[in-house]
Design a protein around this motif. Structure first.
Motif, PDB file in Angstrom:
ATOM      1  N   GLN A 123      25.517   2.334  36.201  1.00 24.57           N
ATOM      2  CA  GLN A 123      24.162   2.289  36.740  1.00 24.57           C
ATOM      3  C   GLN A 123      24.062   1.160  37.758  1.00 24.57           C
ATOM      4  O   GLN A 123      24.589   0.068  37.540  1.00 24.57           O
ATOM      5  CB  GLN A 123      23.135   2.095  35.627  1.00 24.57           C
ATOM      6  CG  GLN A 123      21.692   2.205  36.112  1.00 24.57           C
ATOM      7  CD  GLN A 123      20.683   2.184  34.980  1.00 24.57           C
ATOM      8  OE1 GLN A 123      20.911   1.593  33.929  1.00 24.57           O
ATOM      9  NE2 GLN A 123      19.548   2.839  35.187  1.00 24.57           N
ATOM     10  N   HIS A 124      23.375   1.434  38.856  1.00 26.04           N
ATOM     11  CA  HIS A 124      23.193   0.471  39.946  1.00 26.04           C
ATOM     12  C   HIS A 124      21.983  -0.410  39.656  1.00 26.04           C
ATOM     13  O   HIS A 124      20.899   0.077  39.355  1.00 26.04           O
ATOM     14  CB  HIS A 124      22.997   1.239  41.253  1.00 26.04           C
ATOM     15  CG  HIS A 124      22.693   0.381  42.430  1.00 26.04           C
ATOM     16  ND1 HIS A 124      22.044   0.854  43.558  1.00 26.04           N
ATOM     17  CD2 HIS A 124      22.936  -0.931  42.678  1.00 26.04           C
ATOM     18  CE1 HIS A 124      21.910  -0.112  44.437  1.00 26.04           C
ATOM     19  NE2 HIS A 124      22.433  -1.215  43.929  1.00 26.04           N
ATOM     20  N   PHE A 125      22.171  -1.742  39.750  1.00 24.63           N
ATOM     21  CA  PHE A 125      21.092  -2.712  39.591  1.00 24.63           C
ATOM     22  C   PHE A 125      20.959  -3.541  40.860  1.00 24.63           C
ATOM     23  O   PHE A 125      21.950  -3.854  41.520  1.00 24.63           O
ATOM     24  CB  PHE A 125      21.380  -3.659  38.428  1.00 24.63           C
ATOM     25  CG  PHE A 125      21.120  -3.066  37.071  1.00 24.63           C
ATOM     26  CD1 PHE A 125      19.978  -3.375  36.364  1.00 24.63           C
ATOM     27  CD2 PHE A 125      22.035  -2.195  36.498  1.00 24.63           C
ATOM     28  CE1 PHE A 125      19.731  -2.835  35.117  1.00 24.63           C
ATOM     29  CE2 PHE A 125      21.801  -1.636  35.253  1.00 24.63           C
ATOM     30  CZ  PHE A 125      20.648  -1.961  34.558  1.00 24.63           C
ATOM     31  N   ARG A 126      19.727  -3.911  41.177  1.00 18.06           N
ATOM     32  CA  ARG A 126      19.438  -4.834  42.272  1.00 18.06           C
ATOM     33  C   ARG A 126      18.547  -5.937  41.729  1.00 18.06           C
ATOM     34  O   ARG A 126      17.410  -5.689  41.333  1.00 18.06           O
ATOM     35  CB  ARG A 126      18.763  -4.107  43.434  1.00 18.06           C
ATOM     36  CG  ARG A 126      18.431  -5.024  44.612  1.00 18.06           C
ATOM     37  CD  ARG A 126      17.909  -4.210  45.798  1.00 18.06           C
ATOM     38  NE  ARG A 126      17.447  -5.063  46.875  1.00 18.06           N
ATOM     39  CZ  ARG A 126      18.237  -5.659  47.771  1.00 18.06           C
ATOM     40  NH1 ARG A 126      19.549  -5.490  47.706  1.00 18.06           N
ATOM     41  NH2 ARG A 126      17.732  -6.422  48.714  1.00 18.06           N
ATOM     42  N   TYR A 127      19.093  -7.129  41.676  1.00 16.60           N
ATOM     43  CA  TYR A 127      18.385  -8.281  41.112  1.00 16.60           C
ATOM     44  C   TYR A 127      17.810  -7.970  39.728  1.00 16.60           C
ATOM     45  O   TYR A 127      16.673  -8.301  39.409  1.00 16.60           O
ATOM     46  CB  TYR A 127      17.278  -8.754  42.061  1.00 16.60           C
ATOM     47  CG  TYR A 127      17.799  -9.280  43.377  1.00 16.60           C
ATOM     48  CD1 TYR A 127      18.713 -10.330  43.418  1.00 16.60           C
ATOM     49  CD2 TYR A 127      17.398  -8.707  44.575  1.00 16.60           C
ATOM     50  CE1 TYR A 127      19.209 -10.805  44.633  1.00 16.60           C
ATOM     51  CE2 TYR A 127      17.885  -9.178  45.795  1.00 16.60           C
ATOM     52  CZ  TYR A 127      18.797 -10.234  45.809  1.00 16.60           C
ATOM     53  OH  TYR A 127      19.286 -10.689  47.000  1.00 16.60           O
ATOM     54  N   GLY A 128      18.616  -7.306  38.907  1.00 20.21           N
ATOM     55  CA  GLY A 128      18.238  -7.028  37.527  1.00 20.21           C
ATOM     56  C   GLY A 128      17.377  -5.810  37.317  1.00 20.21           C
ATOM     57  O   GLY A 128      17.014  -5.509  36.178  1.00 20.21           O
ATOM     58  N   VAL A 129      17.054  -5.089  38.382  1.00 21.51           N
ATOM     59  CA  VAL A 129      16.193  -3.914  38.279  1.00 21.51           C
ATOM     60  C   VAL A 129      17.012  -2.651  38.546  1.00 21.51           C
ATOM     61  O   VAL A 129      17.672  -2.555  39.589  1.00 21.51           O
ATOM     62  CB  VAL A 129      15.029  -3.996  39.282  1.00 21.51           C
ATOM     63  CG1 VAL A 129      14.155  -2.739  39.188  1.00 21.51           C
ATOM     64  CG2 VAL A 129      14.205  -5.250  39.034  1.00 21.51           C
ATOM     65  N   PRO A 130      17.003  -1.669  37.635  1.00 25.51           N
ATOM     66  CA  PRO A 130      17.762  -0.437  37.869  1.00 25.51           C
ATOM     67  C   PRO A 130      17.288   0.268  39.131  1.00 25.51           C
ATOM     68  O   PRO A 130      16.095   0.373  39.389  1.00 25.51           O
ATOM     69  CB  PRO A 130      17.465   0.408  36.629  1.00 25.51           C
ATOM     70  CG  PRO A 130      17.017  -0.560  35.589  1.00 25.51           C
ATOM     71  CD  PRO A 130      16.317  -1.657  36.321  1.00 25.51           C
ATOM     72  N   GLN A 131      18.247   0.773  39.911  1.00 28.68           N
ATOM     73  CA  GLN A 131      17.942   1.443  41.168  1.00 28.68           C
ATOM     74  C   GLN A 131      18.174   2.945  41.123  1.00 28.68           C
ATOM     75  O   GLN A 131      17.755   3.659  42.036  1.00 28.68           O
ATOM     76  CB  GLN A 131      18.786   0.839  42.292  1.00 28.68           C
ATOM     77  CG  GLN A 131      18.561  -0.638  42.510  1.00 28.68           C
ATOM     78  CD  GLN A 131      17.138  -0.954  42.913  1.00 28.68           C
ATOM     79  OE1 GLN A 131      16.652  -0.509  43.954  1.00 28.68           O
ATOM     80  NE2 GLN A 131      16.430  -1.711  42.074  1.00 28.68           N
ATOM     81  N   ALA A 132      18.829   3.420  40.098  1.00 29.87           N
ATOM     82  CA  ALA A 132      19.117   4.845  39.981  1.00 29.87           C
ATOM     83  C   ALA A 132      19.387   5.159  38.515  1.00 29.87           C
ATOM     84  O   ALA A 132      19.613   4.261  37.695  1.00 29.87           O
ATOM     85  CB  ALA A 132      20.331   5.225  40.836  1.00 29.87           C
ATOM     86  N   ALA A 133      19.360   6.441  38.191  1.00 33.57           N
ATOM     87  CA  ALA A 133      19.670   6.859  36.825  1.00 33.57           C
ATOM     88  C   ALA A 133      21.156   6.646  36.541  1.00 33.57           C
ATOM     89  O   ALA A 133      21.988   6.708  37.455  1.00 33.57           O
ATOM     90  CB  ALA A 133      19.313   8.329  36.642  1.00 33.57           C
TER      91      ALA A 133
END
Length: 222
Positions: A123-133
């Motif tokens: 799973q892709h994260f950006r600054y701790g926030v999921p960006q995709a399923a």
């Protein structure tokens, strides 16, 4: 705050007070999580002179993992939150795999956890926030679509194999302190959220391999 997880063959719990880990418990079990969870939580609290009414936050692991185990812990967390009038925050194993000391770090991070048959969930994260399923991949042949912009980082299971085709930074990691990580991440999410959190819900990524049990699953309270 109290955090717990039964997404694997265990009952794991941790108690966090003022940002400091006050205690934790871990019991390996392949059966009896329904009967064992609440007594283990009560024992952890009682050992520190506390009760459920002293809690101001619940953190719970939402998977992916064992289907029945996830339902047990999520339903318990929602039930406790409802009866105590406190928030409950669900934390995925992808979040657990990240660095709990810097939960908001890393602009382009692909987090990997072990999946059946040698595969990986990522799973892709950006600054701790999921960006995709999350998606299922072969770690030895990751699809090109996973490539992230500059400063790509791969964290977790088979990180080096997944990172190699992209020339990305790799941070292999195995997790042992599951409940303390859930506690710290739930506290971080609670402290940074600008609105009430959604109620925890199980994170299922694949259909069950076996037929469902004859006994009804624990009820998820609304």
């Amino acid at each position: 705050m109290l955090a717990f997880d039964t997404s694997g063959p265990w009952i794991a719990a941790a108690l966090l007070c003022g940002g400091v880990l006050r205690g934790q418990s871990f019991a390996e079990t392949t059966r009896g999580q329904t009967e064992g969870l609440m007594p283990q939580l009560e024992a952890l609290l009682d050992g520190h002179g506390l009760g459920f009414r002293d809690l101001d936050l619940i953190g719970v692991g939402i998977g992916p993992g064992n289907f029945t185990g996830i339902r047990i812990s999520v339903s318990a967390a929602r039930g406790l939150a409802l009866s105590l009038g406190v928030p409950a925050i669900g934390v995925s194993m992808f979040e657990v795999m990240r660095d709990p000391t810097g939960p908001g770090a890393h602009a382009q991070e692909l987090v990997s956890i072990e999946a059946p048959r040698g595969q990986a969930y990522v799973q892709h994260f950006r600054y701790g926030v999921p960006q995709a399923a999350p998606e299922l991949i072969d770690p030895e042949a990751p699809p090109e679509a996973l490539r992230l912009p500059v400063n790509m980082r791969v964290t977790g299971w088979q990180a080096e194999a997944i990172a190699r085709p992209f020339g990305a930074e790799a941070e292999p990691r195995l997790i042992e302190d599951i409940a303390p990580r859930i506690a710290r991440l739930a506290q971080w999410r609670h402290d940074t959220l600008r609105e009430a959190p959604e109620r925890p819900a199980p994170l299922y990524l694949r259909p069950a391999d076996a037929a469902p049990p004859s006994d009804p699953p624990p009820k998820i309270l609304d």
